[in-house]
Write a protein that holds these residues in place. Structure first.
Motif, mmCIF file in Angstrom:
data_model
loop_
_atom_site.group_PDB
_atom_site.id
_atom_site.type_symbol
_atom_site.label_atom_id
_atom_site.label_comp_id
_atom_site.label_asym_id
_atom_site.label_seq_id
_atom_site.Cartn_x
_atom_site.Cartn_y
_atom_site.Cartn_z
ATOM 1 N N ALA A 23 0.851 -1.199 0.000
ATOM 2 C CA ALA A 23 0.000 0.000 0.000
ATOM 3 C C ALA A 23 0.880 1.239 0.000
ATOM 4 C CB ALA A 23 -0.914 -0.001 1.215
ATOM 5 N N THR A 24 0.621 2.135 -0.937
ATOM 6 C CA THR A 24 1.417 3.364 -1.014
ATOM 7 C C THR A 24 0.582 4.525 -1.545
ATOM 8 O OG1 THR A 24 3.347 4.426 -2.024
ATOM 9 C CG2 THR A 24 2.285 2.682 -3.306
ATOM 10 N N ASP A 25 0.744 5.672 -0.904
ATOM 11 C CA ASP A 25 0.121 6.910 -1.397
ATOM 12 C C ASP A 25 1.020 7.608 -2.400
ATOM 13 O OD1 ASP A 25 -2.368 7.420 0.523
ATOM 14 O OD2 ASP A 25 -0.738 6.559 1.700
ATOM 15 N N ALA A 26 2.297 7.275 -2.401
ATOM 16 C CA ALA A 26 3.240 7.828 -3.370
ATOM 17 C C ALA A 26 3.288 6.889 -4.573
ATOM 18 C CB ALA A 26 4.625 7.971 -2.749
ATOM 19 N N LEU A 55 -1.677 -1.265 -4.020
ATOM 20 C CA LEU A 55 -2.778 -0.450 -3.521
ATOM 21 C C LEU A 55 -2.305 0.997 -3.565
ATOM 22 C CD1 LEU A 55 -3.505 -2.736 -0.452
ATOM 23 C CD2 LEU A 55 -4.860 -2.631 -2.555
ATOM 24 N N THR A 56 -2.838 1.776 -4.478
ATOM 25 C CA THR A 56 -2.363 3.136 -4.739
ATOM 26 C C THR A 56 -3.551 4.071 -4.969
ATOM 27 O OG1 THR A 56 -2.287 3.067 -7.168
ATOM 28 C CG2 THR A 56 -0.449 2.005 -5.980
ATOM 29 N N PRO A 100 -3.729 8.357 3.113
ATOM 30 C CA PRO A 100 -5.042 7.701 3.126
ATOM 31 C C PRO A 100 -5.021 6.235 2.692
ATOM 32 C CG PRO A 100 -5.217 9.903 2.190
ATOM 33 C CD PRO A 100 -3.754 9.644 2.365
ATOM 34 N N VAL A 101 -4.278 5.890 1.657
ATOM 35 C CA VAL A 101 -4.209 4.495 1.218
ATOM 36 C C VAL A 101 -3.519 3.639 2.275
ATOM 37 C CG1 VAL A 101 -3.243 2.929 -0.515
ATOM 38 C CG2 VAL A 101 -4.298 5.070 -1.236
ATOM 39 N N GLY A 102 -2.414 4.147 2.823
ATOM 40 C CA GLY A 102 -1.733 3.414 3.883
ATOM 41 C C GLY A 102 -2.613 3.219 5.104
ATOM 42 N N ARG A 103 -3.360 4.258 5.481
ATOM 43 C CA ARG A 103 -4.255 4.143 6.641
ATOM 44 C C ARG A 103 -5.361 3.125 6.376
ATOM 45 N NH1 ARG A 103 -4.026 9.829 6.593
ATOM 46 N NH2 ARG A 103 -6.246 9.968 6.090
ATOM 47 N N ALA A 104 -5.843 3.078 5.128
ATOM 48 C CA ALA A 104 -6.908 2.120 4.792
ATOM 49 C C ALA A 104 -6.404 0.684 4.910
ATOM 50 C CB ALA A 104 -7.421 2.397 3.378
ATOM 51 N N THR A 117 3.735 -4.974 8.038
ATOM 52 C CA THR A 117 4.923 -4.142 8.225
ATOM 53 C C THR A 117 4.643 -2.763 7.659
ATOM 54 O OG1 THR A 117 5.852 -4.969 6.138
ATOM 55 C CG2 THR A 117 6.567 -6.058 8.170
ATOM 56 N N THR A 118 5.394 -1.782 8.160
ATOM 57 C CA THR A 118 5.308 -0.424 7.629
ATOM 58 C C THR A 118 6.709 0.047 7.266
ATOM 59 O OG1 THR A 118 5.519 0.550 9.837
ATOM 60 C CG2 THR A 118 3.279 0.135 9.030
ATOM 61 N N ALA A 119 6.780 1.192 6.623
ATOM 62 C CA ALA A 119 8.068 1.800 6.288
ATOM 63 C C ALA A 119 8.030 3.280 6.621
ATOM 64 C CB ALA A 119 8.400 1.600 4.810
#
Length: 366
Positions: A23-26, A55-56, A100-104, A117-119
């Motif tokens: 999942a990434t917003d960037a 997921l973008t 927003p995408v990461g939070r979803a 995992t997160t980054a």
């Protein structure tokens, strides 16, 4: 788990995940280190037999990020993200950004008691503070809360790990970066018809990059800026003696980099700085401030120079061995970067079935 823990649990019988949701917003058409990293890592994962679900914000309703219209944020992405994840049935979920995408994706995992995992790619507290009177401690507090439930939070350097650990972040692991040495390679310097030596900056032309620290320097030869961003027009008007080449990509970008004599990295807020590795891969040494990012990438006197006097760093870097720069960069491949990520992922089949995850923040599904 200790904040200093940097390796996944070693189990030679454990199967590495092959169905990976990221999942990434960037995302494209943005051009930055996060997008480059994820694109190259995704390619390497797929080449290694993995299936990757991206997921973008692509295909969703978006709104421009305030003060940065080139960045678009998804509006209410949870239904689409949840549907995609349910259909994909991932073996691991990695959340690359805190938007927003990461939070979803985070919300979807927490609701099901699934590990993820997160980054930490971007120093948002500093970026926000440069644009608005919001104390950094507030933004750091929000980020700690976001990353707290993750099995691991991946950071690009040991310095970044230590800095975040001192700010109360936990479960930190160092995940390095790579460089495309097929594209970024030594080339004839005659590509640029400019007075020598050529001092080059490559990257976003924005306030957080501290670009004026480079533009104000009194240096022999020429200064060249390659990149675009919200500050390009104003800086071009204020520094007419600087050569602004605008946005370049692919072979054109690599040719500009390889034709320089030194790559100047003035940022004090980057977590890594891919352009430093790209310059080294072309045989171009790097000059930078001795801060997080450059401290972990530049080898003093070998691949570049670090100094609070940036002009002094430039002068020292010009005497570095170009072959040493190339040799160092070639040790950083995207295949190795992807393999490291895969080792750090939290397999859902191993952990999710028993709910064995960090429960701190598990009730936070918003």
């Amino acid at each position: 788990m200790s904040a200093a823990a940097t390796a996944p649990a070693s189990d030679p019988t454990a199967q590495r995940p092959t169905r990976i949701a990221i999942a990434t917003d960037a995302w494209r058409p943005q051009v930055n280190g996060v997008v480059t990293t994820l694109t190259r890592v995704g390619e390497a994962l797929e080449a290694d037999g993995c299936r990757v679900l991206w997921l973008t914000p692509e295909g969703q309703r978006t709104v421009a990020l305030p003060t940065y219209p080139d960045i678009r944020l998804a509006l209410r992405p949870y239904p689409a993200v949840a549907a995609a994840l349910a259909a994909f049935t991932p073996e691991a979920v990695h959340i690359a950004t805190e938007g927003p995408v990461g939070r979803a994706a985070r919300r979807w995992c927490l609701r099901r008691g699934l590990p993820f995992t997160t980054a930490y790619h971007t120093r948002f507290p500093q970026y926000v503070r440069l644009r608005a009177p919001i104390p950094e401690r507030w933004t750091y507090g929000w980020l700690r809360r976001f990353h707290a439930p993750a099995v691991r939070t991946l950071v690009p350097t040991a310095s970044m790990r230590d800095e975040l650990s001192a700010r109360g972040f936990r479960h930190l692991a160092v995940w390095s970066r790579g460089v495309d040495t097929t594209l970024f390679r030594p080339r004839p310097p005659g590509f640029l018809d400019l007075p020598r030596p050529v001092a080059l900056y490559v990257g976003r032309v924005a306030v957080e990059k501290n670009l004026e620290a480079f533009l104000r320097l009194s240096l022999p030869g020429s200064k060249l800026v390659v990149g675009d961003g919200p500050d390009l027009a104003s800086l071009r008007a204020r520094y007419p003696q600087v050569h602004f080449a605008g946005f370049r990509h692919g072979e054109d970008l690599a040719s500009h980099v390889a034709a320089a004599d030194v790559s100047v990295f003035p940022s004090r807020t980057d977590t890594f700085g891919l352009t430093m590795l790209e310059a080294m891969a072309c045989g171009v040494p790097v000059a930078a401030f001795p801060v997080t990012g450059p401290r972990d990438v530049v080898q003093e006197g070998i691949t570049g120079a670090l100094d609070e006097d940036l002009a002094a760093a430039v002068h020292r870097a010009l005497h570095c061995d170009r072959d040493a720069c190339i040799a160092y960069a070639r040790r950083h491949t995207w295949a190795a970067c992807a393999a490291q990520l895969r080792d750090y992922l939290a397999p859902i089949t191993a952990l999710g079935a028993h709910g064995e995850m960090n429960r701190k923040g598990a009730k936070d599904t918003k």
